[in-house]
Design a protein around this motif. Structure first.
Motif, PDB file in Angstrom:
ATOM      1  N   ASP A  54       0.880  -1.167   0.000  1.00 19.61           N
ATOM      2  CA  ASP A  54       0.000   0.000   0.000  1.00 19.61           C
ATOM      3  C   ASP A  54       0.918   1.218   0.000  1.00 19.61           C
ATOM      4  O   ASP A  54       2.087   1.117   0.358  1.00 19.61           O
ATOM      5  CB  ASP A  54      -0.862  -0.053   1.284  1.00 19.61           C
ATOM      6  N   GLN A  59      -0.677  -4.003   3.774  1.00 18.74           N
ATOM      7  CA  GLN A  59      -2.024  -4.265   4.276  1.00 18.74           C
ATOM      8  C   GLN A  59      -2.275  -5.771   4.304  1.00 18.74           C
ATOM      9  O   GLN A  59      -1.988  -6.464   3.335  1.00 18.74           O
ATOM     10  CB  GLN A  59      -3.046  -3.591   3.355  1.00 18.74           C
ATOM     11  N   PRO A  73      -2.109   0.191   7.563  1.00 19.98           N
ATOM     12  CA  PRO A  73      -1.059  -0.663   7.022  1.00 19.98           C
ATOM     13  C   PRO A  73       0.109  -0.782   8.012  1.00 19.98           C
ATOM     14  O   PRO A  73       0.322   0.094   8.848  1.00 19.98           O
ATOM     15  CB  PRO A  73      -0.615   0.062   5.760  1.00 19.98           C
TER      16      PRO A  73
END
Length: 114
Positions: A54, A59, A73
Motif C-alpha cells: 500500500d 495491508q 497498514p
C-alpha cells in the motif's frame, strides 16, 4: 529439517523455498522493490492470508484477514509476524492470489469437519 513454529509455519527455511521463489525475512532484509506488490508467509496459501503493498505500508488481506477496510497498514519489518509471536519468511505472490486448492473428503475427515 525445517523448524516449525507453534502456529505450524516454518521459522527458518535455511535458504530453500519451494519453487525457488525469492523470499525475505522482513525483520532482517530490506524491503523488496516496487515490482513486488504482494507477499505471503512461506507455508501459508496466499488466498487465506497475504500482505499487499500500500502507499503507506503493507495491508493484511485474504480470507482469514478478519478486518474491515479501515485498518492501518503495517511497516515492512512487521510483515510475517504470527499469532505465536514468531517472525516468518515471506515469499512474493501474484496479486490477487489464486483460490485455495479444493479440500478433499479425506482432508475433511482428518479435520473433523463434514
Amino acid at each position: 529439517m525445517i523448524a516449525l513454529c507453534r502456529c505450524g509455519l516454518p521459522v527458518d527455511v535455511s535458504g530453500e523455498v519451494p519453487d525457488g521463489k525469492p523470499f525475505w525475512y522482513p525483520e532482517n532484509d530490506p524491503e523488496p522493490g516496487p515490482e513486488v506488490t504482494a507477499v505471503a508467509m512461506v507455508g501459508r496459501h496466499p488466498a487465506f492470508y497475504y500482505y499487499e503493498r500500500d502507499i503507506d505500508g503493507w495491508q493484511i488481506e485474504g480470507l482469514l484477514a478478519g478486518h474491515g477496510e479501515d485498518v492501518t497498514p503495517i511497516a515492512w519489518q512487521d510483515v510475517g509476524a504470527c499469532w505465536a509471536g514468531s517472525r516468518h519468511p515471506v515469499v512474493a505472490v501474484e496479486e490477487p492470489p489464486a483460490e485455495p486448492p479444493a479440500e478433499s473428503a479425506a482432508d475433511r475427515d482428518r479435520s473433523g469437519l463434514r
